[in-house]
Design a protein around this motif. Structure first.
Motif, PDB file in Angstrom:
ATOM      1  N   ASN A  57      91.900  31.867 -77.841  1.00 64.97           N
ATOM      2  CA  ASN A  57      92.436  30.950 -76.843  1.00 64.97           C
ATOM      3  C   ASN A  57      93.961  31.064 -76.766  1.00 64.97           C
ATOM      4  O   ASN A  57      94.557  31.071 -75.682  1.00 64.97           O
ATOM      5  N   THR A 102      93.141  25.833 -69.469  1.00 60.18           N
ATOM      6  CA  THR A 102      91.866  25.872 -68.745  1.00 60.18           C
ATOM      7  C   THR A 102      90.718  26.274 -69.667  1.00 60.18           C
ATOM      8  O   THR A 102      89.606  25.724 -69.577  1.00 60.18           O
ATOM      9  N   ALA A 103      90.981  27.211 -70.556  1.00 58.79           N
ATOM     10  CA  ALA A 103      89.924  27.682 -71.455  1.00 58.79           C
ATOM     11  C   ALA A 103      89.698  26.749 -72.644  1.00 58.79           C
ATOM     12  O   ALA A 103      88.613  26.760 -73.238  1.00 58.79           O
ATOM     13  N   PRO A 122      89.043  23.466 -73.237  1.00 61.41           N
ATOM     14  CA  PRO A 122      87.865  22.601 -73.361  1.00 61.41           C
ATOM     15  C   PRO A 122      86.584  23.369 -73.662  1.00 61.41           C
ATOM     16  O   PRO A 122      85.706  22.864 -74.382  1.00 61.41           O
ATOM     17  N   TRP A 123      86.472  24.576 -73.116  1.00 57.73           N
ATOM     18  CA  TRP A 123      85.272  25.375 -73.350  1.00 57.73           C
ATOM     19  C   TRP A 123      85.270  25.965 -74.761  1.00 57.73           C
ATOM     20  O   TRP A 123      84.236  25.972 -75.434  1.00 57.73           O
ATOM     21  N   VAL A 124      86.427  26.449 -75.189  1.00 62.22           N
ATOM     22  CA  VAL A 124      86.517  27.040 -76.527  1.00 62.22           C
ATOM     23  C   VAL A 124      86.312  25.989 -77.610  1.00 62.22           C
ATOM     24  O   VAL A 124      85.678  26.236 -78.636  1.00 62.22           O
ATOM     25  N   ALA A 152      84.760  23.011 -77.262  1.00 61.13           N
ATOM     26  CA  ALA A 152      83.658  22.063 -77.009  1.00 61.13           C
ATOM     27  C   ALA A 152      82.827  21.822 -78.270  1.00 61.13           C
ATOM     28  O   ALA A 152      82.515  20.672 -78.614  1.00 61.13           O
TER      29      ALA A 152
END
Length: 338
Positions: free
Chosen positions: A24, A37-38, A40-42, A44
């Protein structure tokens, strides 16, 4: 569940988190918006309640395993890579605990979301904090990469894929640090052009409640030193134990009729290392490779029974009853190997 397995499992979990987190960071080569942007996905998995338990539980277990290994050690005549791995494992929490207070601790005490603009503003602008963070990345990744390599290097699949894995060992931390530097330079320029924004970023992490603010400041000041104090206590306690038991000894006789006396508690491999006698051990005494095995000239009932790791390793090579792993056998009576 043995100490070695706990250390391996917790290390792999921490390594997975570090790999995702540094990946990230590497998006900073594009922009800080790409990082954010990445994120929250990384994150989670790791921000969920099960992920929090998994991550912080693994950190506690891995630190405890490091202290237990230090407490158990009777001497320090070990290969360079093992010594480096031990020192890294004991040094990392000093820097990591401060980082956790700055991130997770701040999130708990203030309720704010620790995003990349806030984190970079607090990590990059101050030179000491910046270099400390870079050192933390290098230490953590070095510890993980060395541990993973010496765990998997005996497996044929790992050896075949090693060129690609080596590339990942180099590119992941390099990309993360370059991304950190790229967004850091951008953040420095913004801080100079907009002092009000930078002041807001700095004060955002300070709790409005004075008591919480004091608690956060004291944690940042003392949490690292507290860890060093724990390491010092464990080391001193182990040395006192070794000194008190110095008269409880056994003798190992080697095939060339050389006999070496050592304190009870050492493994046969440790006796060889202490006496600086060559003794093959590819896995570093972790009961993975069986290269340190010896044939003991003594009945099995006079020796400590093999532990679970040793039993599994010996069964894999169909060893006879008189064959033991030198890294796991800790005799209480005199032994000779042939």
């Amino acid at each position: 569940m043995t100490l070695a397995r706990l250390r391996t499992i917790s290390g792999v979990i921490i390594g997975l988190y570090v790999t995702m987190h540094l990946s990230n960071h590497a998006l900073g080569l594009i922009s800080i918006n790409a990082q954010e942007t990445a994120r929250p996905w990384v994150m989670a998995l790791w921000h969920s309640p099960p992920g929090q338990v998994l991550l912080y539980g693994s950190l506690v277990v891995h630190a405890w395993c490091g202290l237990a290994a230090l407490a158990r050690r009777r001497h320090f005549h070990i290969p360079l890579w093992e010594g480096t791995q031990m020192l890294l494992g004991l040094a990392i929490p000093y820097l990591l605990l401060v980082h956790i207070v700055n991130t997770r601790g701040t999130r708990i005490l203030t309720g704010i979301d620790i995003n990349y603009p806030y984190e970079i503003a607090n990590l990059w602008i101050d030179p000491w904090t910046r270099y400390r963070q870079i050192l933390l990345v290098l230490l953590v990744w070095g510890h993980f990469a060395v541990g993973l390599h010496f765990w998997l290097r005996l497996r044929s699949g790992y050896r075949r894929a090693f060129p690609i894995i080596l590339l990942a060992y180099v590119l992941i931390p390099t990309g993360a640090l370059l991304g950190f530097a790229e967004v850091g330079v951008t953040t420095s320029a913004r801080a100079q052009s907009d002092p009000a924004w930078f002041k807001q970023m700095k004060t955002m992490g300070v709790p409005k409640d004075p008591q919480r603010a004091i608690a956060r400041a004291q944690l940042k000041e003392w949490v690292g030193y507290s860890w060093l104090g724990i390491v010092g206590i464990v080391f001193c306690a182990a040395q006192i134990r070794n000194w008190r038991r110095r008269h409880e000894r056994f003798t190992v006789t080697y095939p060339d009729s050389v006999s070496i006396e050592a304190p009870i508690g050492l493994s046969v491999l440790e006796v060889s290392r202490r006496a600086r006698r060559p003794h093959v051990s590819v896995c570093g005494g972790r009961a993975r490779c069986t290269t340190c095995r010896v044939r003991i000239d003594k009945s099995a009932d006079e020796l400590p029974p093999p532990n679970a790791l040793e039993t599994t390793a010996l069964a894999r090579i169909h060893a006879t009853a008189d064959v033991r792993l030198a890294c796991q056998l800790r005799p209480r009576n005199d032994v000779s190997n042939r």
